[in-house]
Design a protein around this motif. Sequence first.
Motif, short mmCIF file in Angstrom:
data_model
loop_
_atom_site.label_atom_id
_atom_site.label_comp_id
_atom_site.label_asym_id
_atom_site.label_seq_id
_atom_site.Cartn_x
_atom_site.Cartn_y
_atom_site.Cartn_z
N LYS A 26 0.74 -1.31 -0.12
CA LYS A 26 -0.03 0.25 -0.15
C LYS A 26 0.81 1.35 0.02
N GLY A 27 0.47 2.29 -0.92
CA GLY A 27 1.31 3.26 -1.14
C GLY A 27 2.43 3.38 -2.08
N ALA A 28 2.74 2.26 -2.43
CA ALA A 28 3.83 2.21 -3.24
C ALA A 28 3.28 2.49 -5.01
N PRO A 29 4.27 3.05 -5.63
CA PRO A 29 3.59 3.13 -7.22
C PRO A 29 3.32 1.94 -8.04
N VAL A 30 2.33 1.97 -8.89
CA VAL A 30 2.09 0.84 -9.56
C VAL A 30 2.12 0.97 -11.10
N GLU A 31 2.69 -0.08 -11.81
CA GLU A 31 2.77 0.15 -13.06
C GLU A 31 2.27 -1.13 -13.89
N LEU A 32 1.20 -1.21 -14.51
CA LEU A 32 0.73 -2.57 -15.07
C LEU A 32 1.29 -2.30 -16.53
N LYS A 33 1.83 -3.30 -17.07
CA LYS A 33 2.66 -3.09 -18.53
C LYS A 33 1.54 -3.63 -19.73
N CYS A 34 1.39 -3.08 -20.80
CA CYS A 34 0.60 -3.51 -21.98
C CYS A 34 1.23 -2.87 -23.18
N ASN A 35 1.56 -4.03 -23.90
CA ASN A 35 2.10 -3.78 -25.30
C ASN A 35 1.23 -4.27 -26.36
N TYR A 36 1.22 -3.45 -27.60
CA TYR A 36 0.20 -3.92 -28.62
C TYR A 36 0.87 -4.13 -29.78
N SER A 37 0.20 -4.79 -30.82
CA SER A 37 0.54 -4.95 -32.14
C SER A 37 -0.53 -4.45 -32.91
N TYR A 38 -0.37 -3.57 -33.72
CA TYR A 38 -1.75 -3.11 -34.34
C TYR A 38 -1.23 -2.24 -35.60
N SER A 39 -1.57 -2.45 -36.68
CA SER A 39 -1.18 -1.69 -37.80
C SER A 39 -2.41 -0.52 -37.97
N GLY A 40 -2.03 0.78 -37.64
CA GLY A 40 -2.86 1.72 -37.61
C GLY A 40 -3.05 2.61 -36.36
N SER A 41 -3.82 3.32 -36.42
CA SER A 41 -3.99 4.21 -35.08
C SER A 41 -4.80 3.48 -34.11
N PRO A 42 -4.16 2.87 -32.95
CA PRO A 42 -4.96 2.18 -32.21
C PRO A 42 -5.83 2.91 -31.13
N GLU A 43 -6.77 2.28 -30.40
CA GLU A 43 -7.64 2.86 -29.44
C GLU A 43 -7.54 1.70 -28.31
N LEU A 44 -7.07 2.18 -27.33
CA LEU A 44 -6.60 0.91 -26.36
C LEU A 44 -7.83 1.27 -24.82
N PHE A 45 -7.95 0.13 -24.35
CA PHE A 45 -8.66 0.12 -23.13
C PHE A 45 -8.17 -0.58 -21.88
N TRP A 46 -8.39 -0.17 -20.73
CA TRP A 46 -8.08 -1.09 -19.68
C TRP A 46 -9.41 -1.32 -18.94
N TYR A 47 -9.60 -2.77 -18.74
CA TYR A 47 -10.71 -3.33 -17.91
C TYR A 47 -10.22 -3.78 -16.60
N VAL A 48 -11.20 -3.89 -15.79
CA VAL A 48 -10.79 -4.48 -14.36
C VAL A 48 -11.97 -5.34 -13.85
N GLN A 49 -11.34 -6.30 -13.26
CA GLN A 49 -12.29 -7.21 -12.52
C GLN A 49 -11.92 -7.49 -11.17
N TYR A 50 -12.85 -6.78 -10.08
CA TYR A 50 -12.77 -6.74 -8.58
C TYR A 50 -13.30 -8.28 -8.24
N SER A 51 -12.78 -8.65 -7.11
CA SER A 51 -13.24 -10.12 -6.62
C SER A 51 -14.72 -10.14 -6.64
N ARG A 52 -15.28 -11.33 -7.09
CA ARG A 52 -16.84 -11.43 -7.35
C ARG A 52 -17.59 -10.28 -7.88
N GLN A 53 -16.76 -9.61 -8.64
CA GLN A 53 -17.60 -8.68 -9.60
C GLN A 53 -17.48 -8.85 -11.01
N ARG A 54 -18.14 -8.44 -11.86
CA ARG A 54 -18.22 -8.49 -13.30
C ARG A 54 -17.13 -7.66 -13.76
N LEU A 55 -16.64 -7.95 -15.13
CA LEU A 55 -15.35 -7.25 -15.70
C LEU A 55 -16.02 -5.90 -16.09
#
Lengths: 116, 111
Positions: B15-44
């Motif tokens: 707790k209190g530490a910085p967080v960085e979750l990495k994501c790299n993509y491969s896409y020919s064109g101008s991408p539009e990216l999203f982050w989704y999250v799923q908490y315990s016992r909840q829907r995405l």
Amino acid sequence: SAVISQKPSRDICQRGTSLTIQCQVDSQVTMMFWYRQQPGQSLTLIATANQGSEATYESGFVIDKFPISRPNLTFSTLTVSNMSPEDSSIYLCSVVPSGRPTGELFFGEGSRLTVL
Amino acid sequence: AQRVTQPEKLLSVFKGAPVELKCNYSYSGSPELFWYVQYSRQRLQLLLRHISRESIKGFTADLNKGETSFHLKKPFAQEEDSAMYYCALPFLSGGYNKLIFGAGTRLAVHP
């Protein structure tokens, strides 16, 4: 937004049987998708459910195994046919509400299937 | 081919530490990216999309086209941030719009 209800929420099935999962949305949506999430894995797109026409399946998924219906803009079903233990997964219905961009999906709670 | 890569299955911080979750993509064109999250016992659910350039629950993500990355960051992690995080990429294929997901990263924030 959209409220999505999936039924059943979970089921235990015998090998060789089939199960139909229902997805009901509380508003009209432009796109409906079915995903599979195998234990410990990410989401894999099975197919796009098209209203009034045959679903569009992704590579590795076929209509005979996963028949899909979408009779109107708010309802779809996915059938998992002739089940084997490898079909044990969470099956997720997701939608893009009208007016929202493609990437903004709303998900159902999922149907957890266990095949014995 | 379009692809989304999340190299870490698990990220464990205090707790209190910085967080960085990495994501790299491969896409020919101008991408539009999203982050989704799923908490315990909840829907995405959708967390954020890069086009909006907003901060949700203290999280931000910047699209870096040079590095083809879309890392999710938060300066000070909270215990309630513990969840599964998925990076996602929409694209058009065969006349249909689709959304593909990365493998996901489980964030565990310890007290």
